[in-house]
Design a protein around this motif. Structure first.
Motif, PDB file in Angstrom:
ATOM      1  N   ILE A  99       0.628  -1.312   0.415  1.00 18.89           N
ATOM      2  CA  ILE A  99      -0.125   0.427   0.377  1.00 18.89           C
ATOM      3  C   ILE A  99       0.981   1.569  -0.143  1.00 18.89           C
ATOM      4  O   ILE A  99       1.977   1.467   0.964  1.00 18.89           O
ATOM      5  CB  ILE A  99      -1.555  -0.014   0.888  1.00 18.89           C
ATOM      6  CG1 ILE A  99      -1.755  -1.367   0.987  1.00 18.89           C
ATOM      7  CG2 ILE A  99      -1.775   0.958   1.198  1.00 18.89           C
ATOM      8  CD1 ILE A  99      -2.393  -0.849   2.584  1.00 18.89           C
ATOM      9  N   HIS A 100       0.821   1.910  -1.275  1.00 19.40           N
ATOM     10  CA  HIS A 100       2.010   3.126  -0.691  1.00 19.40           C
ATOM     11  C   HIS A 100       1.559   4.377  -0.186  1.00 19.40           C
ATOM     12  O   HIS A 100       2.562   4.484   0.349  1.00 19.40           O
ATOM     13  CB  HIS A 100       1.591   3.709  -2.353  1.00 19.40           C
ATOM     14  CG  HIS A 100       2.208   2.942  -3.836  1.00 19.40           C
ATOM     15  ND1 HIS A 100       2.534   2.772  -4.978  1.00 19.40           N
ATOM     16  CD2 HIS A 100       3.089   1.732  -2.985  1.00 19.40           C
ATOM     17  CE1 HIS A 100       2.237   2.102  -5.835  1.00 19.40           C
ATOM     18  NE2 HIS A 100       3.328   1.026  -4.782  1.00 19.40           N
ATOM     19  N   PRO A 114      -1.248   0.369  -5.962  1.00 13.12           N
ATOM     20  CA  PRO A 114      -1.641  -0.146  -7.245  1.00 13.12           C
ATOM     21  C   PRO A 114      -2.748  -0.982  -7.946  1.00 13.12           C
ATOM     22  O   PRO A 114      -3.551  -1.232  -6.929  1.00 13.12           O
ATOM     23  CB  PRO A 114      -0.733  -1.162  -7.670  1.00 13.12           C
ATOM     24  CG  PRO A 114       0.064  -0.830  -5.768  1.00 13.12           C
ATOM     25  CD  PRO A 114      -0.411   0.031  -5.449  1.00 13.12           C
ATOM     26  N   GLU A 115      -3.387   0.084  -9.303  1.00 10.51           N
ATOM     27  CA  GLU A 115      -4.335  -0.088  -9.582  1.00 10.51           C
ATOM     28  C   GLU A 115      -4.942  -1.980  -9.190  1.00 10.51           C
ATOM     29  O   GLU A 115      -6.202  -2.454  -9.613  1.00 10.51           O
ATOM     30  CB  GLU A 115      -4.741   0.052 -10.946  1.00 10.51           C
ATOM     31  CG  GLU A 115      -6.079   0.234 -11.393  1.00 10.51           C
ATOM     32  CD  GLU A 115      -6.597  -1.036 -11.831  1.00 10.51           C
ATOM     33  OE1 GLU A 115      -6.150  -1.438 -12.497  1.00 10.51           O
ATOM     34  OE2 GLU A 115      -7.661   0.135 -11.953  1.00 10.51           O
ATOM     35  N   GLU A 116      -3.996  -2.647  -9.722  1.00 10.75           N
ATOM     36  CA  GLU A 116      -4.302  -4.662  -9.293  1.00 10.75           C
ATOM     37  C   GLU A 116      -4.144  -4.524  -8.219  1.00 10.75           C
ATOM     38  O   GLU A 116      -5.281  -5.625  -8.157  1.00 10.75           O
ATOM     39  CB  GLU A 116      -3.260  -4.916 -10.525  1.00 10.75           C
ATOM     40  CG  GLU A 116      -1.741  -4.869  -9.255  1.00 10.75           C
ATOM     41  CD  GLU A 116      -0.788  -4.205  -9.534  1.00 10.75           C
ATOM     42  OE1 GLU A 116      -1.596  -2.893  -9.928  1.00 10.75           O
ATOM     43  OE2 GLU A 116      -0.209  -4.418  -9.897  1.00 10.75           O
ATOM     44  N   TRP A 117      -5.249  -4.030  -6.919  1.00 11.58           N
ATOM     45  CA  TRP A 117      -4.347  -4.430  -6.186  1.00 11.58           C
ATOM     46  C   TRP A 117      -6.614  -3.640  -5.096  1.00 11.58           C
ATOM     47  O   TRP A 117      -6.518  -3.489  -4.280  1.00 11.58           O
ATOM     48  CB  TRP A 117      -3.490  -3.985  -4.925  1.00 11.58           C
ATOM     49  CG  TRP A 117      -2.609  -5.581  -5.367  1.00 11.58           C
ATOM     50  CD1 TRP A 117      -1.899  -4.975  -6.093  1.00 11.58           C
ATOM     51  CD2 TRP A 117      -2.574  -6.665  -5.082  1.00 11.58           C
ATOM     52  NE1 TRP A 117      -0.978  -6.072  -6.362  1.00 11.58           N
ATOM     53  CE2 TRP A 117      -1.473  -7.307  -5.293  1.00 11.58           C
ATOM     54  CE3 TRP A 117      -3.474  -8.024  -4.047  1.00 11.58           C
ATOM     55  CZ2 TRP A 117      -0.389  -8.391  -5.098  1.00 11.58           C
ATOM     56  CZ3 TRP A 117      -4.008  -9.160  -3.805  1.00 11.58           C
ATOM     57  CH2 TRP A 117      -2.276  -9.418  -5.083  1.00 11.58           C
ATOM     58  N   ALA A 118      -6.973  -3.005  -5.911  1.00 13.22           N
ATOM     59  CA  ALA A 118      -7.984  -1.976  -5.538  1.00 13.22           C
ATOM     60  C   ALA A 118      -9.111  -2.779  -5.666  1.00 13.22           C
ATOM     61  O   ALA A 118      -9.780  -2.823  -4.763  1.00 13.22           O
ATOM     62  CB  ALA A 118      -8.999  -0.983  -7.052  1.00 13.22           C
ATOM     63  N   HIS A 119      -9.223  -3.801  -6.341  1.00  8.32           N
ATOM     64  CA  HIS A 119     -10.323  -4.739  -6.306  1.00  8.32           C
ATOM     65  C   HIS A 119     -10.430  -6.191  -4.711  1.00  8.32           C
ATOM     66  O   HIS A 119     -11.026  -5.564  -3.507  1.00  8.32           O
ATOM     67  CB  HIS A 119     -10.814  -5.599  -7.166  1.00  8.32           C
ATOM     68  CG  HIS A 119     -11.853  -6.848  -6.939  1.00  8.32           C
ATOM     69  ND1 HIS A 119     -13.430  -6.637  -7.515  1.00  8.32           N
ATOM     70  CD2 HIS A 119     -12.123  -7.930  -6.841  1.00  8.32           C
ATOM     71  CE1 HIS A 119     -14.128  -6.971  -7.225  1.00  8.32           C
ATOM     72  NE2 HIS A 119     -13.562  -8.202  -6.240  1.00  8.32           N
ATOM     73  N   LYS A 120      -9.415  -6.032  -4.781  1.00 10.88           N
ATOM     74  CA  LYS A 120      -8.739  -6.847  -3.587  1.00 10.88           C
ATOM     75  C   LYS A 120      -9.118  -6.092  -1.950  1.00 10.88           C
ATOM     76  O   LYS A 120      -9.679  -6.343  -0.771  1.00 10.88           O
ATOM     77  CB  LYS A 120      -8.078  -7.580  -3.176  1.00 10.88           C
ATOM     78  CG  LYS A 120      -7.282  -8.330  -1.935  1.00 10.88           C
ATOM     79  CD  LYS A 120      -7.774  -9.570  -1.757  1.00 10.88           C
ATOM     80  CE  LYS A 120      -6.464 -10.033  -0.663  1.00 10.88           C
ATOM     81  NZ  LYS A 120      -8.380 -11.622  -0.605  1.00 10.88           N
ATOM     82  N   ALA A 121      -8.769  -4.783  -2.337  1.00  7.72           N
ATOM     83  CA  ALA A 121      -8.930  -3.506  -1.049  1.00  7.72           C
ATOM     84  C   ALA A 121     -10.156  -3.419  -1.156  1.00  7.72           C
ATOM     85  O   ALA A 121     -10.484  -3.648  -0.201  1.00  7.72           O
ATOM     86  CB  ALA A 121      -7.632  -3.030  -1.777  1.00  7.72           C
ATOM     87  N   LEU A 122     -10.819  -3.536  -1.943  1.00  5.38           N
ATOM     88  CA  LEU A 122     -12.369  -2.229  -1.412  1.00  5.38           C
ATOM     89  C   LEU A 122     -13.020  -3.906  -0.995  1.00  5.38           C
ATOM     90  O   LEU A 122     -13.923  -4.125   0.136  1.00  5.38           O
ATOM     91  CB  LEU A 122     -12.997  -2.724  -2.866  1.00  5.38           C
ATOM     92  CG  LEU A 122     -12.612  -1.162  -3.645  1.00  5.38           C
ATOM     93  CD1 LEU A 122     -12.793  -1.031  -5.011  1.00  5.38           C
ATOM     94  CD2 LEU A 122     -13.277   0.021  -2.108  1.00  5.38           C
TER      95      LEU A 122
END
Lengths: 334, 334
Positions: free
Chosen positions: A212-213, A276-284
């Motif tokens: 997570i940045h 990073p965009e590719e982790w957005a779904h998982k984070a949500l």
């Protein structure tokens, strides 16, 4: 005990000791605090996140919280924003002579419950009593210590091109609640502060998302100011979609009535995460499975044009620059 | 910059940022603080001593110090009293709207100099501005972190039968200075606060004396109250010789004029050390070779009769029980 705080309670003498024993030790007591030495001894292996905050909120009690719970959540959350696991807090109270002890006890009890819920221990403290008029009722400082896990940890300057910007729920609730409470206003649907300890949810995110940045809680100055800070630290730009932003109907109503912008109102149970965009779904998904993230949303993207600029794409398709809050929208909000 | 503190300076927005950059970062700046994240990341290997204290002293400036130097020394000393090496401080200021920025700058500069002299870094902070009347000018909280070296470290409950009781100089100077300053009194010989960072001297003691049982700084409540705390925690008794106590002529004069007992007046550059009798001579030697211990004295002994009692053997050979300060002798002394 007498029914009010006296100057004697801050003397460092016997009256102070009684106040500490009857109130602070009663509710906060643990083996470290109970030592009552000048300093507390704790074990902090490795890298430590430390944060300090003073709480001056007016009024002391409001729907959804009070100065006590706020003082715990605020600092626990700040420590957690570095990706750290908050463990210990110090508590320093400044009391106004004449404050009712019942009110103080209610606040201390609220702190104790909030600390327990957040999983942090209060390890040392300080109590000062000042003459009537030298402080408004009670101000509380908390300083928090947490253990940093993963490297690199989230920091403002790490926002990166293409990163997704997420928030764990609607904005503006805390600010509007305190304001309406203070001014004696009321709306059809009552508003309630979102004050909450975010460390549990954040620890889950940190564990499951590789990097997570940025993590930041949009407190004073609201979401718009927080995004500006990040854009400034990272020298990136940020585009937010108004459509994606959740704002509760009661906050929307209250803000339009009072001429306030919910994007600049303080929150006490929200965090922005940039990753990073590719982790957005998982984070949500993780957020939405947690009581403090049910209404989590992807609200925007990080770009590289116009470093330092935050732009809102409005619901009707226009673009509006969101500047940092210049002055004070609302004093004593936290 | 405008010449006064405005509510805008506490908004969390651009005005806050300017105050932080122009004042706090200018004087406190270091690589950790300069990150400006919600929390600071520091490295704390092993056991940590943590202490918090809020400073509300009135007046803000007095001979020998000011609220800024006091806020640094007070917390540095509390951390050092656990035998720890103070490394990091957090600083949280509550400012009253309308406070002159020149006054604030003077205080911040004083904090910066005191921190440098004490060898500690300010790693994170918080600034709140409250409306005029909600706080008296400025209150400062500092929380300190230090690295604990030797085990077992000094603690109040470790005072032992036969231990020597030492103090590093005369008592009462800080309390009398603040009082005379506040009330506009003056004496033939002016008094001056003893406020000082004690960590340097204490580290030397810790290194050279195998086991110091107790270290404690007699601040609020004075020497008598501190000794009572220790007698209480250790369930031992303490006998002090009035003859051995150093009290400066000006403090003696001021106290007799005002009807105050110097044994109950606050000190900000003194510490009591309690250690095995055979090490007393060596400890006194170390103290007397240090700028903050020139007038160090052996003032008494720890006993086992009457647990919790502190007795003063008076100059004329009588005995007087020194109780803990009951109420408030002097509010806002630190």
């Amino acid at each position: 005990m007498t029914s009010r705080v006296l100057l004697d309670h801050g003397s460092g003498g016997r009256a102070s000791q009684r106040l500490i024993a009857d109130l602070f030790l009663k509710y906060f007591g643990n083996p470290v605090l109970d030592q009552l030495d000048d300093a507390a001894c704790i074990s902090m292996p490795g890298e430590v996140a430390v944060s300090t905050d003073t709480f001056t909120v007016d009024p002391l009690f409001f729907p959804g919280g009070d100065i006590g719970s706020l003082a715990i959540h605020g600092t626990v959350n700040d420590v957690a924003m570095l990706g750290a696991n908050p463990k210990y807090l110090t508590v320093a109270c400044i009391l106004e002579e004449g404050l009712s002890l019942e009110c103080l006890e209610q606040i201390v009890l609220s702190m104790s419950r909030s600390a327990e819920k957040a999983g942090v221990k209060i390890v040392t403290g300080d109590t000062k009593v000042v003459p009537k008029g030298a402080v408004d009722k009670i101000f509380i400082n908390t300083t928090g210590l947490g253990i940093i896990g993963k490297r690199p940890f989230p920091q403002g300057h790490r926002a990166n091109e293409g990163d997704a910007v997420l928030i764990n729920g609607p904005v503006g609730d805390h600010g509007l609640t305190v304001l309406t409470c203070r001014e004696g206003l009321s709306f059809e649907t009552p508003v309630k502060s979102d004050s909450a300890p975010l460390n549990g949810l954040l620890l889950q995110l940190i564990e499951d998302i590789p990097d997570i940045h940025v993590l930041r809680d949009p407190t004073r100055g609201g979401l718009a100011t927080t995004l500006n800070e990040i854009a400034d630290q990272s020298q990136k730009s940020c585009l937010i979609n108004e459509d994606a932003l959740a704002i509760s109907p009661e906050v929307r109503e209250g803000c339009s009535l009072l001429g306030l912008d919910p994007l600049y109102l303080a929150n006490e149970g929200k965090f922005v995460s940039i990753l990073p965009e590719e982790w957005a779904h998982k984070a949500l998904e993780i957020m939405r499975n947690h009581e403090f993230g049910r209404q989590a949303k992807l609200i925007g993207r990080i770009g590289v044009d116009n470093p330092g600029r935050v732009t809102l794409k409005t619901a009707i398709g226009g673009y509006r620059i969101l500047n940092m809050l210049e002055g004070e929208q609302l004093p004593r909000i936290c």
